[in-house]
Design a protein around this motif. Structure first.
Motif, PDB file in Angstrom:
ATOM      1  N   GLY A 117      -4.539 -10.640   7.093  1.00  0.00           N
ATOM      2  CA  GLY A 117      -4.604 -11.104   5.700  1.00  0.00           C
ATOM      3  C   GLY A 117      -4.124 -10.026   4.755  1.00  0.00           C
ATOM      4  O   GLY A 117      -3.311 -10.266   3.874  1.00  0.00           O
ATOM      5  N   GLU A 118      -4.627  -8.809   4.972  1.00  0.00           N
ATOM      6  CA  GLU A 118      -4.204  -7.699   4.117  1.00  0.00           C
ATOM      7  C   GLU A 118      -3.537  -6.634   4.981  1.00  0.00           C
ATOM      8  O   GLU A 118      -4.102  -6.205   5.989  1.00  0.00           O
ATOM      9  N   LEU A 119      -2.346  -6.223   4.579  1.00  0.00           N
ATOM     10  CA  LEU A 119      -1.628  -5.236   5.385  1.00  0.00           C
ATOM     11  C   LEU A 119      -2.395  -3.918   5.429  1.00  0.00           C
ATOM     12  O   LEU A 119      -2.960  -3.490   4.421  1.00  0.00           O
ATOM     13  N   LYS A 147      -0.514  15.151  -2.252  1.00  0.00           N
ATOM     14  CA  LYS A 147      -1.016  13.801  -2.075  1.00  0.00           C
ATOM     15  C   LYS A 147      -0.100  13.001  -1.158  1.00  0.00           C
ATOM     16  O   LYS A 147       1.110  13.186  -1.150  1.00  0.00           O
ATOM     17  N   ALA A 148      -0.716  12.100  -0.394  1.00  0.00           N
ATOM     18  CA  ALA A 148       0.084  11.230   0.464  1.00  0.00           C
ATOM     19  C   ALA A 148      -0.261   9.785   0.132  1.00  0.00           C
ATOM     20  O   ALA A 148      -1.408   9.473  -0.184  1.00  0.00           O
ATOM     21  N   THR A 149       0.727   8.899   0.203  1.00  0.00           N
ATOM     22  CA  THR A 149       0.445   7.490  -0.070  1.00  0.00           C
ATOM     23  C   THR A 149      -0.153   6.857   1.184  1.00  0.00           C
ATOM     24  O   THR A 149       0.040   7.364   2.289  1.00  0.00           O
ATOM     25  N   PRO A 150      -0.856   5.720   1.009  1.00  0.00           N
ATOM     26  CA  PRO A 150      -1.443   5.050   2.173  1.00  0.00           C
ATOM     27  C   PRO A 150      -0.385   4.687   3.223  1.00  0.00           C
ATOM     28  O   PRO A 150      -0.654   4.778   4.424  1.00  0.00           O
ATOM     29  N   ALA A 151       0.812   4.295   2.768  1.00  0.00           N
ATOM     30  CA  ALA A 151       1.842   3.879   3.732  1.00  0.00           C
ATOM     31  C   ALA A 151       2.296   5.065   4.574  1.00  0.00           C
ATOM     32  O   ALA A 151       2.544   4.950   5.777  1.00  0.00           O
ATOM     33  N   GLN A 152       2.396   6.213   3.919  1.00  0.00           N
ATOM     34  CA  GLN A 152       2.820   7.409   4.640  1.00  0.00           C
ATOM     35  C   GLN A 152       1.765   7.811   5.658  1.00  0.00           C
ATOM     36  O   GLN A 152       2.070   8.144   6.797  1.00  0.00           O
ATOM     37  N   GLU A 153       0.504   7.755   5.237  1.00  0.00           N
ATOM     38  CA  GLU A 153      -0.576   8.114   6.156  1.00  0.00           C
ATOM     39  C   GLU A 153      -0.686   7.096   7.281  1.00  0.00           C
ATOM     40  O   GLU A 153      -1.022   7.441   8.410  1.00  0.00           O
ATOM     41  N   PRO A 333       7.906  -0.868   3.776  1.00  0.00           N
ATOM     42  CA  PRO A 333       6.644  -1.596   3.987  1.00  0.00           C
ATOM     43  C   PRO A 333       5.743  -1.520   2.760  1.00  0.00           C
ATOM     44  O   PRO A 333       5.041  -2.481   2.423  1.00  0.00           O
ATOM     45  N   GLU A 334       5.790  -0.362   2.084  1.00  0.00           N
ATOM     46  CA  GLU A 334       4.974  -0.180   0.888  1.00  0.00           C
ATOM     47  C   GLU A 334       5.408  -1.150  -0.207  1.00  0.00           C
ATOM     48  O   GLU A 334       4.588  -1.751  -0.897  1.00  0.00           O
ATOM     49  N   ALA A 335       6.720  -1.299  -0.359  1.00  0.00           N
ATOM     50  CA  ALA A 335       7.243  -2.223  -1.370  1.00  0.00           C
ATOM     51  C   ALA A 335       6.853  -3.652  -1.014  1.00  0.00           C
ATOM     52  O   ALA A 335       6.431  -4.433  -1.874  1.00  0.00           O
ATOM     53  N   ILE A 336       6.998  -3.991   0.277  1.00  0.00           N
ATOM     54  CA  ILE A 336       6.680  -5.353   0.719  1.00  0.00           C
ATOM     55  C   ILE A 336       5.201  -5.672   0.472  1.00  0.00           C
ATOM     56  O   ILE A 336       4.844  -6.790   0.116  1.00  0.00           O
ATOM     57  N   GLY A 341       2.247 -12.903  -0.697  1.00  0.00           N
ATOM     58  CA  GLY A 341       2.635 -13.323   0.650  1.00  0.00           C
ATOM     59  C   GLY A 341       3.154 -12.160   1.480  1.00  0.00           C
ATOM     60  O   GLY A 341       4.041 -12.338   2.323  1.00  0.00           O
ATOM     61  N   SER A 342       2.582 -10.979   1.225  1.00  0.00           N
ATOM     62  CA  SER A 342       3.151  -9.766   1.829  1.00  0.00           C
ATOM     63  C   SER A 342       3.192  -9.787   3.357  1.00  0.00           C
ATOM     64  O   SER A 342       4.125  -9.280   3.960  1.00  0.00           O
ATOM     65  N   SER A 343       2.191 -10.419   3.999  1.00  0.00           N
ATOM     66  CA  SER A 343       2.187 -10.417   5.466  1.00  0.00           C
ATOM     67  C   SER A 343       3.416 -11.123   6.036  1.00  0.00           C
ATOM     68  O   SER A 343       4.016 -10.653   7.004  1.00  0.00           O
ATOM     69  N   ILE A 344       3.789 -12.227   5.414  1.00  0.00           N
ATOM     70  CA  ILE A 344       4.950 -12.976   5.915  1.00  0.00           C
ATOM     71  C   ILE A 344       6.225 -12.150   5.755  1.00  0.00           C
ATOM     72  O   ILE A 344       7.048 -12.065   6.664  1.00  0.00           O
TER      73      ILE A 344
END
Length: 558
Positions: A117-119, A147-153, A333-336, A341-344
């Protein structure tokens, strides 16, 4: 002599070549190079090198394979002393397979993680996050370098687990999640390749076309985002002054050398399964053009999203623009994740990465399999077993790349396996054909296949322009050599030595085989040399003392 199998349909061959040549680098390298090196102006050196070196070499490999109907080593019956270069390119393809499949495994890992549901790379409250993690939301902290973003981590800590390793001398065990993804990739590869071009020619119907469908869908979504147009403007903004910088030309030349897939023995292997009279000239033009157009097209897809990110977080575009794995596994992935509807969107994006990678991996494996089966005829009957042997050994070596410190092994292999050695391989190939075998002879062969001789333009490129270009590139790649690094991590001396040994091991095949050939032929040294540089079909002429290569005319004719 048993009849060589051929492609089921002509389109199987075209899609295989396109699928092989079009890979992740078209998405993660070219658009970034364009943006960094003068936007639209970068197309000038890019197209220039494409026309004087890219296309001629692409055409040369396709014609070479189709006429001689063997893999990368076997084709050198036209000039036996050069057969070592066949083994060079087969080895390079093998080495690349050791780490290339790992990129596909990462994509598969992400694909499985996207069915939620949530990436998982949206927030900082997961088990793998560090205290350094900060959502983009607190804008003040973006400038903070720590600092690091969640996507990077997510990429580094959840997927790679690089925090559990402090360098290449401390790898740890293979991680089971990535290992299982790698195993799935290897199984897919095996069943695509086991029956030869009869199976792989059908798989590419999906893997070569899917990326275009997804890129188009992503572009349609991308241009509607706020800030997208600014991103695209930055991608194309023409700055001709950048062309005064030699580095821009060298980057364009490097991009041409590596993006077309010349020098992996793949084009030779694929075209060796063509019908003899197939128009390989047209194929070379079509497929190399499609490859470049794809690179250009994917720039719009990448930069519409980057422009959106830069506007959303209110940072300059060059803060979000980057190339390599960081683009497709962190930024995109961060942008998506911010879209409804990010999962799709994530699922279709990672399916695209999978299909971009898998047919390029198939090509590299096919080069190894075809190259060795044609060279060692007894393997012909056991193609399926031999394919199994190759994919399993590839899997076992790739396990080093899916350990906690696997990214270090990956970076090392990526840096050394196919850099200078590819350029060297193609250089020797070009010299062997254009000078020793002879451009005129090669042109006769092409005329026999397609009914007309290559024009003077192609002959001049083969004989003078492309070899000079490649020689220049080999020198440049030695001169501009930088030891590999991953972020701030520098590799220990032994790792760099190991890398050089890997790079050299493929290149040394050329002199080693030449010495072996000269030592094992019968007769005086002059006779041996004559045999070694004359096509195997003409050895009876050598016995009568007729050696074309010993006449001045042979070397001067174009």
């Amino acid at each position: 002599l048993e009849e060589r199998e051929t492609w089921g349909k002509k389109i199987d061959f075209l899609l295989s070549v396109i699928g092989f040549a079009v890979d992740l680098a078209n998405v993660w390298r070219f658009p970034y190079l364009c943006y960094k090196n003068g936007g639209g102006a970068f197309l000038v050196p890019y197209l220039f090198f494409m026309v004087i070196a890219g296309m001629p070499l692409f055409y040369m490999e396709l014609a070479l394979g189709q006429y001689n109907r063997e893999g990368a080593a076997g084709v050198w019956k036209i000039c036996p002393i050069f057969k070592g270069v066949g083994f060079t390119v087969i080895l390079i393809s093998l080495y690349v397979g050791f780490y290339y499949n790992v990129i596909i495994s990462w994509a598969m890992f992400y694909l499985f993680s996207s069915f939620t549901g949530e990436l998982p790379w949206v927030h900082c409250n997961n088990t793998w996050n560090s205290p350094n993690c900060s959502d983009w939301a607190d804008n003040g902290s973006v400038s903070d370098i720590y600092k690091a973003t969640p996507a990077q981590e997510y990429f580094e800590r959840a997927v790679l687990h690089i925090q559990d390793s402090n360098g290449i001398d401390n790898l740890g065990r293979p991680r089971w999640q990535l290992t299982s993804c790698l195993a799935v990739v290897i199984v897919l590869l095996y069943f695509s390749l086991w029956k030869g071009v009869k199976t792989s020619g059908k798989v590419v119907w999906i893997t070569a076309t899917m990326p275009y469908v997804v890129l188009t869908v992503l572009l349609l979504r991308g241009v509607t985002l706020p800030g997208a147009i600014d991103g695209i403007k930055a991608y194309l903004s023409v700055d001709f002054l950048r062309l005064c910088d030699a580095k821009v030309w060298i980057e364009a030349a490097t991009q041409i050398c590596f993006s077309l897939g010349v020098g992996f023995g793949v084009l030779i292997a694929f075209s060796s399964y063509n019908k003899f009279s197939n128009n390989c000239y047209r194929d070379a033009i079509i497929t190399s053009s499609i490859n470049s157009l794809t690179s250009f097209f994917s720039g719009f897809v990448v930069f519409s999203f980057l422009g959106y990110m830069s506007q959303k977080h209110n940072v300059a575009l060059d803060k979000v623009a980057r190339d390599g794995a960081g683009l497709v596994f962190v930024i995109y992935p961060e942008a998506i994740a911010t879209l409804p509807g990010s999962s799709i969107w994530a699922v279709i994006f990672f399916i695209m990465l999978l299909t971009l990678g898998i047919d390029s991996a198939m090509g590299g494996m096919e080069s190894v399999i075809t190259g060795l089966i044609d060279e060692f005829k007894f393997l012909h009957k056991h193609r399926e077993l031999f394919t199994l042997f190759i994919v399993v050994s590839t899997f076992l070596i790739s396990l080093f790349c899916v350990t906690n410190g696997g990214m270090y092994v990956f970076t090392l292999l990526d840096h050394f396996a196919a850099g200078t050695s590819i350029l060297f391989g193609v250089l020797i190939e070009a010299i062997g054909i254009a000078w020793f075998y002879g451009v005129d002879r090669f042109s006769d062969d092409i005329e026999e296949m397609i009914g007309h001789r290559p024009g003077r333009y192609w002959r001049l490129c083969w004989k003078f322009v492309s070899p000079c270009f490649l020689l220049f590139m080999v020198v440049v790649s030695f001169a501009t050599f930088n030891p590999p690094n991953y972020g701030s991590y520098m590799f220990p001396a032994w790792a760099n030595m190991l890398g050089w040994c890997l790079a050299m091991s493929s290149m040394t095949m050329v002199p080693l085989y030449a010495i072996y050939k000269l030592c094992t032929l019968p007769g005086k040294f002059c006779d041996r040399l004559a045999y070694a540089i004359t096509p195997e079909t003409e050895h009876h002429l050598v016995d009568n003392g007729e050696v074309r290569q010993f006449t001045l005319h042979h070397w001067l004719v174009v």
